[in-house]
Design an enzyme around this catalytic site. Structure first.
Site, PDB file in Angstrom:
ATOM      1  N   LYS A 128       3.129   5.950 -15.784  1.00 43.61           N
ATOM      2  CA  LYS A 128       3.876   4.751 -15.344  1.00 43.61           C
ATOM      3  C   LYS A 128       5.370   5.068 -15.236  1.00 43.61           C
ATOM      4  CE  LYS A 128       1.331   2.770 -14.124  1.00 43.61           C
ATOM      5  NZ  LYS A 128      -0.047   3.063 -14.249  1.00 43.61           N
TER       6      LYS A 128
ATOM      7  N   LYS B 143      -0.541   2.748  -2.502  1.00 41.94           N
ATOM      8  CA  LYS B 143      -1.431   2.001  -3.394  1.00 41.94           C
ATOM      9  C   LYS B 143      -2.857   2.502  -3.300  1.00 41.94           C
ATOM     10  CE  LYS B 143      -2.534  -1.179  -6.327  1.00 41.94           C
ATOM     11  NZ  LYS B 143      -2.233  -0.831  -7.739  1.00 41.94           N
TER      12      LYS B 143
ATOM     13  N   HIS C 250       2.087  23.066 -30.009  1.00 38.78           N
ATOM     14  CA  HIS C 250       1.700  24.325 -29.362  1.00 38.78           C
ATOM     15  C   HIS C 250       2.461  24.561 -28.058  1.00 38.78           C
ATOM     16  CE1 HIS C 250      -1.470  24.888 -32.273  1.00 38.78           C
ATOM     17  NE2 HIS C 250      -1.805  23.615 -32.094  1.00 38.78           N
TER      18      HIS C 250
ATOM     19  N   GLU D  29      -1.191   7.568 -19.790  1.00 36.46           N
ATOM     20  CA  GLU D  29      -0.963   6.444 -18.880  1.00 36.46           C
ATOM     21  C   GLU D  29       0.495   5.968 -18.961  1.00 36.46           C
ATOM     22  OE1 GLU D  29      -2.401   5.316 -16.455  1.00 36.46           O
ATOM     23  OE2 GLU D  29      -1.669   3.283 -16.181  1.00 36.46           O
TER      24      GLU D  29
ATOM     25  N   GLY E  78      -6.073   8.188   8.513  1.00 41.45           N
ATOM     26  CA  GLY E  78      -6.993   9.298   8.265  1.00 41.45           C
ATOM     27  C   GLY E  78      -6.386  10.618   8.689  1.00 41.45           C
TER      28      GLY E  78
ATOM     29  N   ARG F  56       0.811  -1.210   0.000  1.00 43.97           N
ATOM     30  CA  ARG F  56       0.000   0.000   0.000  1.00 43.97           C
ATOM     31  C   ARG F  56       0.850   1.268   0.000  1.00 43.97           C
ATOM     32  NH1 ARG F  56      -5.208  -1.173   1.818  1.00 43.97           N
ATOM     33  NH2 ARG F  56      -5.478   0.954   2.534  1.00 43.97           N
TER      34      ARG F  56
ATOM     35  N   TRP G  58       2.238   6.454   6.271  1.00 41.46           N
ATOM     36  CA  TRP G  58       2.584   7.215   5.073  1.00 41.46           C
ATOM     37  C   TRP G  58       2.388   8.673   5.463  1.00 41.46           C
ATOM     38  CZ3 TRP G  58       0.186  10.497   1.446  1.00 41.46           C
ATOM     39  CH2 TRP G  58       0.816  10.580   0.194  1.00 41.46           C
TER      40      TRP G  58
HETATM   41  C1  AGP Z   1      -1.604   4.194 -10.721  1.00 43.78           C
HETATM   42  O1  AGP Z   1      -0.450   3.576 -11.195  1.00 43.78           O
HETATM   43  C2  AGP Z   1      -1.412   4.994  -9.513  1.00 43.78           C
HETATM   44  N1  AGP Z   1      -0.825   4.255  -8.452  1.00 43.78           N
HETATM   45  C3  AGP Z   1      -2.515   5.928  -9.124  1.00 43.78           C
HETATM   46  O2  AGP Z   1      -2.558   6.931 -10.081  1.00 43.78           O
HETATM   47  C4  AGP Z   1      -3.938   5.340  -8.954  1.00 43.78           C
HETATM   48  O3  AGP Z   1      -4.451   4.947 -10.188  1.00 43.78           O
HETATM   49  C5  AGP Z   1      -4.839   6.377  -8.286  1.00 43.78           C
HETATM   50  O4  AGP Z   1      -4.320   6.695  -7.023  1.00 43.78           O
HETATM   51  C6  AGP Z   1      -6.260   5.909  -8.158  1.00 43.78           C
HETATM   52  O5  AGP Z   1      -6.366   4.773  -7.382  1.00 43.78           O
HETATM   53  P1  AGP Z   1      -7.670   3.907  -7.366  1.00 43.78           P
HETATM   54  O6  AGP Z   1      -7.871   3.341  -8.725  1.00 43.78           O
HETATM   55  O7  AGP Z   1      -7.426   2.841  -6.345  1.00 43.78           O
HETATM   56  O8  AGP Z   1      -8.812   4.794  -6.992  1.00 43.78           O
END
Ligand code: AGP
Length: 607
Positions: A484, A602, A503, A480, A100, A27, A73
């Site tokens: 990555k 995550k 542009h 995308e 939270g 995570r 985190w």
């Molecule tokens: C994707 O590679 C990322 N880790 C991140 O952008 C992710 O897609 C975003 O945080 C949304 O997460 P979710 O799909 O669990 O809502």
């Protein structure tokens, strides 16, 4: 993002807590800690860095039968040992772990300081420890309930009292907690992955609920003391313990799983003979579908990119106005929620705070919102109450890969249903359906021979800047691909619509800049050729993702990566895969921590 695990039972808690922390490592976190109740006092160890460090530090620790642990985190306060959880009250008799954010932190902290409390960390969580102490008169549940009533914000809490070696108190508001009911043991966690090795029988806590947990189970009530009913649920098979299965990293494994995960997203949903599809969880009849005047896809990061892709297909095939929205922007700008719009909240984890906030905003304004979610039983899935599970299976690597292709697939199934209630004929519907069911084999074919990814990675790994370009359906793919590469290789890059590049971003190009151009056969291919020439004229080296057999285009680029030819609307499901592999290869060359890249989480459960 942060992870909570708590154990109470007839076995030593420490090994189970450390194992639970390991299960939640994916995570994302930056420090870890544990507290036990042992011989009438609290035993606490915590530090910055990996769970491995903590595991070494607690080796040979007490054999206590209950404890709480956490991966942090950082949000409030830096990545330091004092800021790591658990946090204690001044007398070191109460330990708290928290996921939270306390929004009224400053006011609460000032009040506690005025009462003489001395803070040892910069975190908001420490407030809970002191606040619970302030209201503690001998009853753990009452103290937690009294404390949370003063807090504005989100929390998933586990609290332990040195005076009460037989109970752990949990409380939830906006941050998930699940209680696993084992045989002679009870485990609380913020993520079912941390529980599944021990039991599949669970209770999902709901907002404003407080649970008193003992080795025999849990007593759940609302904060105000009123009783609530809870069904015991069984964790789905998708929570089977995640293993790498012979791959060096979860990310590589997940990339290679995409033919099967796309197959699962389609299974039982496409009716080729009828030229139609069915999504059971959507709860929309043909009449409801016909009444949809517009579609809005909401998500963050990769899930937003899936929404962008779907919106293109919905307009293209169903001729219904569609757009994608970034959840964090949407939720805070007082959005217009038309009653005739179908909203889709797209989320792999189903826990993303911004997407959840957007869902709540749509609901508040009377809108119709469906989840497009991977994790079964997650908060967004439950809040929407209807929608589509994408069934990609557990995605452990922080960088999302198979969830993207599954999300797009599920939304393309919806597109077919929507389009058939409009201008798509029976024969056209059959063609669309055949293209969809043909995707898994094409993905398999591509992955069996992925092309010159190594040569492309060589070019990209040493670059100071990389540009990803695509038009139409390939534009979200370019976004995308860039996301990555940023996430796991930390190389400055951006995704751009190929036609818009001149542009501005064209100024970034210099001799040798890698440009990754996504240009499969389709309506935009010829336009992409002009863009390709424009960037080559500035000295850029082009890595081209193109349709197999398109020899004219193949010969124009420095490095060409063919993907099997498909209909244009499903092309993103193929063209994105070489970009996933490319960032993986680049990150590998650069020695990055691929499955747990720096600073990322995550599931992003804070705003
Ligand atoms: C994707 O590679 C990322 N880790 C991140 O952008 C992710 O897609 C975003 O945080 C949304 O997460 P979710 O799909 O669990 O809502």
């Amino acid at each position: 993002m942060c992870g909570i695990i708590a154990y109470i039972g007839d076995q030593p808690a420490l090994p189970r807590l450390v194992e639970g922390l390991r299960r939640m490592e994916y995570r994302g976190y930056d420090s870890a800690g544990v507290a036990l109740v042992y011989e009438d006092s609290l035993w606490v160890r915590k530090d910055v860095g990996r769970v491995d460090n903590l595991a070494r530090a607690v080796e040979g620790g007490p054999g206590a039968l209950m404890g709480i642990a956490h991966t942090r985190w950082a949000t409030h306060g830096g990545i330091t040992q004092p800021n790591a959880h658990p946090h204690l009250d001044g007398e070191q008799r109460i330990a708290v772990v928290h996921n939270g954010i306390i929004e009224n932190m400053n006011a609460l902290k000032a009040q506690l300081q005025a009462d003489g409390v001395v803070f040892r960390s910069e975190t908001d969580t420490e407030i809970f420890a002191h606040l619970i102490r302030k209201h503690y008169t001998g009853d753990p549940r009452e103290a937690v309930c009294a404390a949370v009533k003063h807090v504005r914000g989100t929390y998933g809490l586990a609290v332990m009292f040195a005076d009460h070696p037989n109970v752990i108190v949990a409380a939830r508001n906006g941050s998930p907690l699940v209680i696993g009911l084992g045989d002679g043991e009870t485990i609380l966690a913020s993520d079912p992955q941390a529980i599944v090795a021990h039991t599949r029988r669970v209770i999902y806590l709901r907002d404003r609920e407080v649970a008193v947990i003992s080795r025999d189970g849990a007593n759940v009530q609302l904060v105000d003391g009123s009783s609530v009913g809870h069904e015991i649920e069984l964790l789905d098979n998708e929570y089977d313990l995640a293993e790498k299965g012979g791959f060096a990293h979860f990310m590589l494994k997940e990339i290679h799983e995409q033919s099967e995960s796309i197959e699962r997203a389609l299974r039982g949903r496409i009716q080729v003979d009828d030229g139609n599809a069915k999504l059971g969880g959507l709860e929309m009849s043909p009449r409801d579908l016909r009444a949809v005047a517009r579609v809005v896809c909401i998500g963050c990061g990769t899930s937003y990119h899936a929404g962008l892709t779907a919106a293109l297909a919905i307009e293209d095939l169903a001729r219904v106005p569609a757009r994608a929205e970034i959840a964090s922007e949407f939720r805070h700008r007082h959005p217009i929620v038309p009653p005739d719009a179908a909203f889709f909240a797209i989320s792999q984890s189903g826990e993303t705070a911004d997407t959840l906030g957007a869902v709540q905003e749509v609901m508040l304004k009377g809108g119709d919102v469906h989840g497009v979610v991977n994790v079964v039983g997650s908060t967004i899935a439950r809040t929407c109450g209807k929608g589509v599970y994408v069934y990609s299976g557990p995605e452990i690597a922080v960088a999302s890969t198979k969830a993207f292709t599954s999300q797009v697939t599920a939304l393309l199934v919806f597109t077919l249903m929507l389009a058939r209630t409009r201008n798509l004929s029976f024969e056209q519907g059959q063609r669309v359906a055949r293209h969809l069911v043909g995707v898994p084999d094409k993905v398999r074919e591509y992955l069996a021979d992925p092309g010159p990814i190594s040569a492309a990675a060589e070019l990209v790994a040493n670059a100071r800047y990389v540009q990803f370009l695509g038009r139409g359906y390939s534009y979200p793919v370019a976004l995308e691909g860039a996301l990555k590469l940023k996430e796991i290789a930390y190389i400055p890059c951006e995704g751009y619509p190929a036609g818009e590049m001149k542009h501005g971003p064209i100024a970034m190009l210099e001799e040798g800049t890698p440009v990754i151009m996504v240009a499969p056969r389709g309506s935009q291919r010829d336009k992409a050729i002009s863009n390709l020439r424009e960037v080559q004229a500035r000295g850029a080296k082009v890595i081209l993702v193109h349709s197999a057999g398109d020899d004219e285009l193949r010969d124009m680029a420095e490095i060409s990566i063919p993907v099997p030819q498909t209909a244009e609307f499903v092309s993103p499901l193929l063209t994105v895969i070489p970009l996933q592999l490319l960032s993986y290869e680049v990150a590998l060359r650069l020695g990055r921590d691929i499955d747990k890249p720096r600073n990322l989480a995550k599931s992003v459960t804070v705003e």
